[in-house]
Structure formats: C-alpha cells, structure tokens
Design a protein around this motif. Sequence first.
Motif, PDB file in Angstrom:
ATOM      1  N   SER A  73     -14.816 -13.141  -8.382  1.00 35.33           N
ATOM      2  CA  SER A  73     -14.021 -13.137  -7.148  1.00 35.33           C
ATOM      3  C   SER A  73     -12.657 -13.789  -7.344  1.00 35.33           C
ATOM      4  O   SER A  73     -11.733 -13.547  -6.565  1.00 35.33           O
ATOM      5  CB  SER A  73     -14.783 -13.848  -6.030  1.00 35.33           C
ATOM      6  OG  SER A  73     -15.004 -15.204  -6.376  1.00 35.33           O
ATOM      7  N   ALA A  74     -12.495 -14.619  -8.368  1.00 32.66           N
ATOM      8  CA  ALA A  74     -11.220 -15.281  -8.626  1.00 32.66           C
ATOM      9  C   ALA A  74     -10.267 -14.410  -9.437  1.00 32.66           C
ATOM     10  O   ALA A  74      -9.091 -14.716  -9.542  1.00 32.66           O
ATOM     11  CB  ALA A  74     -11.463 -16.589  -9.369  1.00 32.66           C
ATOM     12  N   ALA A  81      -4.437  -6.903 -19.466  1.00 34.78           N
ATOM     13  CA  ALA A  81      -3.379  -7.923 -19.410  1.00 34.78           C
ATOM     14  C   ALA A  81      -3.454  -8.726 -18.110  1.00 34.78           C
ATOM     15  O   ALA A  81      -3.301  -9.959 -18.104  1.00 34.78           O
ATOM     16  CB  ALA A  81      -2.006  -7.272 -19.556  1.00 34.78           C
ATOM     17  N   ALA A  82      -3.708  -8.049 -17.001  1.00 29.97           N
ATOM     18  CA  ALA A  82      -3.792  -8.734 -15.708  1.00 29.97           C
ATOM     19  C   ALA A  82      -5.025  -9.635 -15.643  1.00 29.97           C
ATOM     20  O   ALA A  82      -4.960 -10.740 -15.093  1.00 29.97           O
ATOM     21  CB  ALA A  82      -3.810  -7.721 -14.575  1.00 29.97           C
ATOM     22  N   ILE A  83      -6.127  -9.183 -16.210  1.00 33.71           N
ATOM     23  CA  ILE A  83      -7.348 -10.000 -16.229  1.00 33.71           C
ATOM     24  C   ILE A  83      -7.120 -11.241 -17.078  1.00 33.71           C
ATOM     25  O   ILE A  83      -7.457 -12.360 -16.675  1.00 33.71           O
ATOM     26  CB  ILE A  83      -8.550  -9.183 -16.750  1.00 33.71           C
ATOM     27  CG1 ILE A  83      -8.923  -8.110 -15.733  1.00 33.71           C
ATOM     28  CG2 ILE A  83      -9.741 -10.088 -17.047  1.00 33.71           C
ATOM     29  CD1 ILE A  83      -9.983  -7.136 -16.219  1.00 33.71           C
ATOM     30  N   ARG A  84      -6.521 -11.074 -18.257  1.00 41.81           N
ATOM     31  CA  ARG A  84      -6.233 -12.230 -19.119  1.00 41.81           C
ATOM     32  C   ARG A  84      -5.305 -13.227 -18.412  1.00 41.81           C
ATOM     33  O   ARG A  84      -5.489 -14.426 -18.518  1.00 41.81           O
ATOM     34  CB  ARG A  84      -5.622 -11.778 -20.446  1.00 41.81           C
ATOM     35  CG  ARG A  84      -6.611 -11.170 -21.394  1.00 41.81           C
ATOM     36  CD  ARG A  84      -5.936 -10.715 -22.685  1.00 41.81           C
ATOM     37  NE  ARG A  84      -6.890 -10.084 -23.572  1.00 41.81           N
ATOM     38  CZ  ARG A  84      -7.603 -10.734 -24.477  1.00 41.81           C
ATOM     39  NH1 ARG A  84      -7.455 -12.020 -24.633  1.00 41.81           N
ATOM     40  NH2 ARG A  84      -8.461 -10.093 -25.250  1.00 41.81           N
ATOM     41  N   GLN A  85      -4.306 -12.719 -17.709  1.00 37.51           N
ATOM     42  CA  GLN A  85      -3.377 -13.596 -16.989  1.00 37.51           C
ATOM     43  C   GLN A  85      -4.107 -14.371 -15.884  1.00 37.51           C
ATOM     44  O   GLN A  85      -3.888 -15.574 -15.707  1.00 37.51           O
ATOM     45  CB  GLN A  85      -2.229 -12.768 -16.398  1.00 37.51           C
ATOM     46  CG  GLN A  85      -1.131 -13.589 -15.796  1.00 37.51           C
ATOM     47  CD  GLN A  85      -0.418 -14.440 -16.838  1.00 37.51           C
ATOM     48  OE1 GLN A  85      -0.276 -14.037 -17.983  1.00 37.51           O
ATOM     49  NE2 GLN A  85       0.029 -15.602 -16.447  1.00 37.51           N
ATOM     50  N   ILE A  90      -6.557 -19.720 -14.169  1.00 39.24           N
ATOM     51  CA  ILE A  90      -7.690 -20.537 -13.721  1.00 39.24           C
ATOM     52  C   ILE A  90      -8.055 -21.592 -14.771  1.00 39.24           C
ATOM     53  O   ILE A  90      -8.360 -22.732 -14.434  1.00 39.24           O
ATOM     54  CB  ILE A  90      -8.899 -19.629 -13.410  1.00 39.24           C
ATOM     55  CG1 ILE A  90      -8.563 -18.720 -12.233  1.00 39.24           C
ATOM     56  CG2 ILE A  90     -10.132 -20.455 -13.126  1.00 39.24           C
ATOM     57  CD1 ILE A  90      -9.547 -17.605 -12.015  1.00 39.24           C
ATOM     58  N   ILE A  91      -8.002 -21.246 -16.046  1.00 45.06           N
ATOM     59  CA  ILE A  91      -8.469 -22.135 -17.110  1.00 45.06           C
ATOM     60  C   ILE A  91      -7.447 -23.223 -17.453  1.00 45.06           C
ATOM     61  O   ILE A  91      -7.821 -24.360 -17.715  1.00 45.06           O
ATOM     62  CB  ILE A  91      -8.844 -21.317 -18.369  1.00 45.06           C
ATOM     63  CG1 ILE A  91     -10.064 -20.457 -18.071  1.00 45.06           C
ATOM     64  CG2 ILE A  91      -9.112 -22.224 -19.557  1.00 45.06           C
ATOM     65  CD1 ILE A  91     -10.396 -19.474 -19.160  1.00 45.06           C
TER      66      ILE A  91
END
Length: 122
Positions: A73-74, A81-85, A90-91
């Motif tokens: 959900s975050a 690329a968008a998922i990695r960003q 978050i990390i």
Amino acid sequence: MSILRTIRGYILWTYERGSMQYDVMVTLILAFIFVAPYWVNFKDKPVERTPHQTGVVVSPDGKNGFLYQIDASAVSGKDDAAIRQDLLRIIEPISGEVDVASYEPVRDASGKVIAYRVRVSR
C-alpha cells in the motif's frame, strides 16, 4: 578620551583576566549565546521527518546486510523505476543512503501483491 580608550580595550580585548571589564565582556558574550536564539532566527532547526504510517519489517539477510519488507500500500509505482524510487523513499529515512540491490513482490493466495521484500546495498 577615556570612553574611546575603554571601547578600544573592549574591541582589542586588552583587559586582564579577572578585571571588571573582562567580566563584563564575558557576561555579554554569554548573554548573547543564551538569549539570542529567542529573538534571532538562525534557521538551524533540524529537518522534520514524518515516519511512514506503513509497516516496515527489517531483518538480517545473513550476508552482513538487511532485508526490508514493505507493505504494498505504500508503493504506488507501476514500472520498475517508479517502484524502486518508492522503495528508496521509504527505506532511506530508516537506514540512510542506500541502493536497492533487488526486490521481489510478496503475493497472497489470490496473486495480489501484498508487500515487497527488498535487499539493499550501501
């Protein structure tokens, strides 16, 4: 002339330690240090970081690194690329500056992505 000599002594710091003039200078310096922040905005406040409302589970990966599990959900990105960003966003507040080495989606029984398991490197 006496006033100019006094001012010159304060500017050049020529008074002996323990004298009245020395004590006045030290008192003025301490007053500035402790009182000025109430009236002068030095713009030196720490940056506020809001913690994420999503769950992040951190566990050791057995290779001197960590494995992060982040709720899906975050993550709003659709491509790699968008998922990695999103994962980095978050990390990094938790672990500092890192790079996403790899990630894999965690799926439920119906195949829906419920979380991401992320391995990072420094």
